[in-house]
Scaffold this motif. Structure first.
Motif: not given
Length: 181
Positions: A89-114
């Motif tokens: 839920p936190e990751i999804a909310e982060g993607i939604r907010r970052m996209g909706a704010w219109g401040l970024c040209d592109v998003l990187i979403v992720g983490r290291g391995g596991g």
């Protein structure tokens, strides 16, 4: 003899593999993996959004590569949990907010391995749908080269590692200066 079966579990990879296949089939049927819906990345991004944990090596790698390749770009970080019950839920909310704010040209979403359990949040339907609906292109940067999650299939671009995502997103200023000269 008499057997009383109290519970049956799938043989082989187990419950997670079955759940993964079910989500994968559902999203594929809806066209979320269709290459035609993938958007190109901006050539010269001014502001890059990153949805990840601020505690892991992934953010350090992304920032290090970004500063070296394209030092003039701004990086906005949306800190999230990247594993555990609250992560998806936190990751999804982060993607939604970052996209909706219109401040970024592109998003990187992720983490290291596991393990598959560690990376599971990136297989969750809510995360995949947020990436598919994002107003800006999304680069998935989950795990190491061998790790593949469902967000990798939904994202506009899949990077094998967080460092590779930075290599893809941040243009290399030295190459551009040489070409211009």
């Amino acid at each position: 003899y008499q057997l009383k079966v109290l519970r049956l579990l799938p043989q082989g990879a187990g419950a997670l593999a079955v759940a993964l296949e079910q989500i994968k089939k559902k999203l594929a049927a809806e066209g979320l993996f269709d290459p035609k819906r993938k958007r190109p990345l901006p050539l010269f991004p001014r502001r890059i959004g990153v949805v990840t944990s601020t505690q892991g090596a992934a953010i350090k790698d992304i920032l290090k590569v970004g500063r070296r390749r394209w030092p003039g770009a701004d990086v906005l970080v949306y800190p999230v949990m990247v594993e555990g019950a609250r992560a998806a839920p936190e990751i999804a909310e982060g993607i939604r907010r970052m996209g909706a704010w219109g401040l970024c040209d592109v998003l990187i979403v992720g983490r290291g391995g596991g393990s598959i359990e560690d990376l599971w949040a990136f297989n969750e339907e809510v995360v995949c749908r947020a990436a598919a609906a994002c107003a800006v292109p999304v680069v998935s940067a989950v795990g190491h080269e061998k790790d593949v999650t469902l967000i990798d299939l939904v994202a506009d671009v899949r990077a094998a590692t967080p460092s590779m995502a930075a290599e893809i997103v941040f243009p290399e200023i030295e190459t551009l200066q040489t070409e211009l000269a």
